[in-house]
Motif scaffolding. Structure first.
Motif, PDB file in Angstrom:
ATOM      1  N   ASP A 224       6.132   3.288  35.768  1.00 30.09           N
ATOM      2  CA  ASP A 224       5.109   4.222  36.236  1.00 30.09           C
ATOM      3  C   ASP A 224       5.655   5.453  37.054  1.00 30.09           C
ATOM      4  O   ASP A 224       6.452   5.044  37.966  1.00 30.09           O
ATOM      5  CB  ASP A 224       3.999   3.381  36.982  1.00 30.09           C
ATOM      6  CG  ASP A 224       3.306   2.304  36.185  1.00 30.09           C
ATOM      7  OD1 ASP A 224       3.157   2.869  34.853  1.00 30.09           O
ATOM      8  OD2 ASP A 224       3.001   1.184  36.741  1.00 30.09           O
ATOM      9  N   PRO A 225       5.166   6.547  36.946  1.00 27.30           N
ATOM     10  CA  PRO A 225       5.562   7.731  37.894  1.00 27.30           C
ATOM     11  C   PRO A 225       5.223   7.182  39.334  1.00 27.30           C
ATOM     12  O   PRO A 225       3.939   6.632  39.704  1.00 27.30           O
ATOM     13  CB  PRO A 225       4.907   8.744  37.420  1.00 27.30           C
ATOM     14  CG  PRO A 225       3.755   8.402  36.563  1.00 27.30           C
ATOM     15  CD  PRO A 225       4.058   7.111  36.259  1.00 27.30           C
ATOM     16  N   VAL A 226       5.939   7.700  40.229  1.00 28.73           N
ATOM     17  CA  VAL A 226       5.752   7.308  41.864  1.00 28.73           C
ATOM     18  C   VAL A 226       5.194   8.381  42.445  1.00 28.73           C
ATOM     19  O   VAL A 226       5.657   9.546  42.510  1.00 28.73           O
ATOM     20  CB  VAL A 226       6.963   6.991  42.385  1.00 28.73           C
ATOM     21  CG1 VAL A 226       6.515   6.516  44.112  1.00 28.73           C
ATOM     22  CG2 VAL A 226       7.608   5.737  41.701  1.00 28.73           C
ATOM     23  N   PRO A 227       3.990   8.364  43.213  1.00 30.19           N
ATOM     24  CA  PRO A 227       3.414   9.457  43.752  1.00 30.19           C
ATOM     25  C   PRO A 227       3.754  10.146  45.171  1.00 30.19           C
ATOM     26  O   PRO A 227       3.508  10.935  45.909  1.00 30.19           O
ATOM     27  CB  PRO A 227       1.704   8.900  44.216  1.00 30.19           C
ATOM     28  CG  PRO A 227       1.912   7.365  44.148  1.00 30.19           C
ATOM     29  CD  PRO A 227       3.114   7.205  43.099  1.00 30.19           C
ATOM     30  N   GLY A 228       4.932   9.169  45.559  1.00 32.37           N
ATOM     31  CA  GLY A 228       5.638  10.000  46.696  1.00 32.37           C
ATOM     32  C   GLY A 228       6.534  10.757  46.259  1.00 32.37           C
ATOM     33  O   GLY A 228       6.545  11.169  44.880  1.00 32.37           O
ATOM     34  N   SER A 229       7.362  11.370  47.049  1.00 36.32           N
ATOM     35  CA  SER A 229       8.046  12.674  46.692  1.00 36.32           C
ATOM     36  C   SER A 229       9.663  12.638  47.119  1.00 36.32           C
ATOM     37  O   SER A 229       9.860  11.705  47.952  1.00 36.32           O
ATOM     38  CB  SER A 229       7.602  14.053  47.481  1.00 36.32           C
ATOM     39  OG  SER A 229       7.418  13.796  48.780  1.00 36.32           O
ATOM     40  N   GLU A 230      10.133  13.626  46.587  1.00 38.61           N
ATOM     41  CA  GLU A 230      11.619  13.368  46.686  1.00 38.61           C
ATOM     42  C   GLU A 230      12.306  14.867  46.502  1.00 38.61           C
ATOM     43  O   GLU A 230      12.108  15.577  45.384  1.00 38.61           O
ATOM     44  CB  GLU A 230      12.480  12.583  45.668  1.00 38.61           C
ATOM     45  CG  GLU A 230      13.143  11.563  46.096  1.00 38.61           C
ATOM     46  CD  GLU A 230      14.377  11.812  46.767  1.00 38.61           C
ATOM     47  OE1 GLU A 230      14.959  12.881  46.646  1.00 38.61           O
ATOM     48  OE2 GLU A 230      15.335  11.034  47.492  1.00 38.61           O
ATOM     49  N   ASP A 231      13.394  15.259  47.385  1.00 37.57           N
ATOM     50  CA  ASP A 231      13.546  16.391  47.464  1.00 37.57           C
ATOM     51  C   ASP A 231      14.935  16.928  46.231  1.00 37.57           C
ATOM     52  O   ASP A 231      15.513  18.064  46.396  1.00 37.57           O
ATOM     53  CB  ASP A 231      13.987  17.421  48.546  1.00 37.57           C
ATOM     54  CG  ASP A 231      15.439  16.797  49.456  1.00 37.57           C
ATOM     55  OD1 ASP A 231      15.999  15.893  49.029  1.00 37.57           O
ATOM     56  OD2 ASP A 231      15.645  17.439  50.420  1.00 37.57           O
ATOM     57  N   PHE A 232      15.117  15.776  45.733  1.00 41.70           N
ATOM     58  CA  PHE A 232      16.002  15.946  44.575  1.00 41.70           C
ATOM     59  C   PHE A 232      15.524  16.781  43.618  1.00 41.70           C
ATOM     60  O   PHE A 232      16.457  17.278  42.741  1.00 41.70           O
ATOM     61  CB  PHE A 232      16.550  14.517  43.984  1.00 41.70           C
ATOM     62  CG  PHE A 232      17.374  14.503  43.101  1.00 41.70           C
ATOM     63  CD1 PHE A 232      18.836  14.731  43.110  1.00 41.70           C
ATOM     64  CD2 PHE A 232      16.904  14.274  41.343  1.00 41.70           C
ATOM     65  CE1 PHE A 232      19.680  14.686  41.834  1.00 41.70           C
ATOM     66  CE2 PHE A 232      17.875  14.124  40.587  1.00 41.70           C
ATOM     67  CZ  PHE A 232      19.254  14.491  40.598  1.00 41.70           C
ATOM     68  N   SER A 233      14.222  17.068  43.798  1.00 40.86           N
ATOM     69  CA  SER A 233      13.596  18.137  42.676  1.00 40.86           C
ATOM     70  C   SER A 233      14.161  19.232  42.657  1.00 40.86           C
ATOM     71  O   SER A 233      14.122  20.056  41.805  1.00 40.86           O
ATOM     72  CB  SER A 233      12.055  17.951  43.144  1.00 40.86           C
ATOM     73  OG  SER A 233      11.734  18.389  44.632  1.00 40.86           O
ATOM     74  N   PHE A 234      14.648  19.957  44.052  1.00 35.38           N
ATOM     75  CA  PHE A 234      15.415  21.055  43.972  1.00 35.38           C
ATOM     76  C   PHE A 234      16.515  21.168  43.253  1.00 35.38           C
ATOM     77  O   PHE A 234      17.081  22.241  42.798  1.00 35.38           O
ATOM     78  CB  PHE A 234      15.584  21.470  45.620  1.00 35.38           C
ATOM     79  CG  PHE A 234      14.454  21.694  46.554  1.00 35.38           C
ATOM     80  CD1 PHE A 234      13.643  22.828  46.272  1.00 35.38           C
ATOM     81  CD2 PHE A 234      14.058  20.746  47.252  1.00 35.38           C
ATOM     82  CE1 PHE A 234      12.293  23.070  46.856  1.00 35.38           C
ATOM     83  CE2 PHE A 234      12.643  20.767  48.058  1.00 35.38           C
ATOM     84  CZ  PHE A 234      12.064  22.262  47.842  1.00 35.38           C
ATOM     85  N   ILE A 235      17.232  19.969  43.001  1.00 36.24           N
ATOM     86  CA  ILE A 235      18.245  20.193  41.970  1.00 36.24           C
ATOM     87  C   ILE A 235      17.909  20.039  40.647  1.00 36.24           C
ATOM     88  O   ILE A 235      18.228  20.631  39.901  1.00 36.24           O
ATOM     89  CB  ILE A 235      19.609  18.784  42.537  1.00 36.24           C
ATOM     90  CG1 ILE A 235      20.010  19.219  43.853  1.00 36.24           C
ATOM     91  CG2 ILE A 235      20.695  18.808  41.355  1.00 36.24           C
ATOM     92  CD1 ILE A 235      20.817  18.023  44.424  1.00 36.24           C
ATOM     93  N   ALA A 236      16.948  19.050  40.482  1.00 36.69           N
ATOM     94  CA  ALA A 236      16.296  18.734  39.341  1.00 36.69           C
ATOM     95  C   ALA A 236      15.694  19.699  38.506  1.00 36.69           C
ATOM     96  O   ALA A 236      15.751  20.034  37.316  1.00 36.69           O
ATOM     97  CB  ALA A 236      15.481  17.567  39.044  1.00 36.69           C
TER      98      ALA A 236
END
Length: 384
Positions: A320-332
């Motif tokens: 399941d996707p997690v509703p928390g967040s992660e700044d790895f997104s700036f790389i992804a």
């Protein structure tokens, strides 16, 4: 051979906040030097570290492995020997474990080097709300070290120790903070008709904000709006002249993220106007950086899934996707990537404490699994 459990506990005992990871940075650099990495770069994202390991099989492509280093601004309640020695600072999310696993993987990769190309080891500061990944990108992480793909993991209580959960597509939600200032007209608590009560207006806005998810959001695309701070007034018999609401909103789709932010401003403003007040909405203030959603690239996820099956006791490919967040997104956002969850449960009372709890602690028993996973990714991406 380094005692990595002891290293992890040392990092846990000496936590450092985002962009203040000077001791941690020094430990990372010293360890990478001892391992024999080919190059070490500092200064990216202030306290970030990048290590380069070249394969022995010749030139080839480049992949990135990332770990975060910062702690949380909270006071630890554990009493074990390696509990934080700094009040108001705690590794309550396991970044001490993530850093340790990538350092251990660096040692193994330097010893074998049975791959082509290069591995980029990314030790990132300030993941907890300050956008350290964005700062490293701005300082040239991806332009100086262009990568075919990038990978990261996060320990996760609630998943059996050593199991790996992942999925293609949205894995972690975006996260943005909002602040709504409602300007009314103060007055006597006994004569509300002579005032414009901002507390009443704020209460209506809080309720109305829920309609952004319950009625404006496609029900098959998750989103969350949470008003978590309400500030107003100083005396029980005085209607204050203003009230302040703060909170977060999260979504997995970039279009939903943008729409919620735009509609929030319209809804708050119009609700306030209906009561004769004014509302001003501000997003991501006070050095907070809004995080995009983490979207796992399908091809990278296939590689990660194969690597997980090779090293983990249990694997779930439809997490399941997690509703928390992660700044790895700036790389992804810029490099095809995959982000996975590594089970942290230990089969004890400690399991009741989730991430960001003052009694949480990383499970040292999963260090070998994380190390093996990182090394298996290199093998599958570059070992041919």
């Amino acid at each position: 051979m380094t005692d990595y459990a002891a290293l992890r506990r040392d990092l846990h005992r000496h936590p450092e906040l985002g962009f203040e990871e000077h001791r941690t940075q020094a430990i990372v650099v010293e360890h990478l030097q001892r391992c024999g990495v080919d190059a070490i770069h500092t200064g990216l994202g202030q306290t970030g570290v990048v290590g380069i390991i070249k394969g022995a099989l010749g030139p080839g492509e480049r992949i990135g492995l990332r770990a975060d280093m910062d702690c949380l601004p909270m006071t630890e309640e554990n009493t074990f020997e390696h509990a934080s020695c700094h009040a108001g600072k705690m590794h309550g999310c396991g970044h001490d474990g993530h850093t340790t696993m990538l350092l251990a993987a660096a040692e193994k990769l330097c010893q074998s080097r049975q791959f082509r190309g290069e591995v980029v080891l990314i030790f990132q500061p300030a993941e907890e709300g300050q956008g350290g990944a964005s700062a490293m990108v701005e300082d040239g992480l991806l332009s100086r070290f262009p990568m075919k793909r990038a990978y990261a993991l996060h320990n996760f209580p609630g998943i059996p120790a050593g199991h790996i959960h992942l999925r293609p597509g949205p894995m972690m939600a975006s996260s943005d903070r909002f602040r709504i200032r409602v300007q009314g007209k103060g007055g006597h608590g006994a004569m509300p008709h002579l005032a414009v009560d901002p507390v009443l207006v704020a209460a209506h806005i809080v309720v109305a904000l829920q309609s952004l998810v319950s009625r404006a959001q496609n029900p098959i695309r998750p989103a969350v709006v949470s008003c978590t701070i309400v500030k107003a007034g100083e005396a029980t018999n005085v209607i204050p002249d203003h009230a302040v609401l703060e909170g977060t909103y999260r979504a997995f789709d970039p279009a939903d993220r943008a729409r919620i932010g735009e509609q929030m401003a319209v809804l708050a403003s119009h609700t306030a106007q209906a009561f004769g007040a004014e509302a001003e909405v501000a997003l991501n203030q006070d050095a907070h950086i809004g995080y995009p959603a983490v979207i796992n690239d399908p091809a990278a996820t296939e590689v990660a899934l194969a690597a997980a099956h090779a090293v983990a006791e249990g694997v779930r490919a439809d997490a399941d996707p997690v509703p928390g967040s992660e700044d790895f997104s700036f790389i992804a956002e810029r490099v095809p990537s995959c982000y996975v969850l590594l089970g942290n449960d230990r089969g004890s009372e400690q399991d009741q404490y989730f991430l960001h709890h003052p009694r949480y602690d990383f499970n040292d028993a999963i260090i070998p699994v994380g190390v093996a996973y990182f090394c298996e990714l290199v093998k599958r991406e570059l070992g041919h």
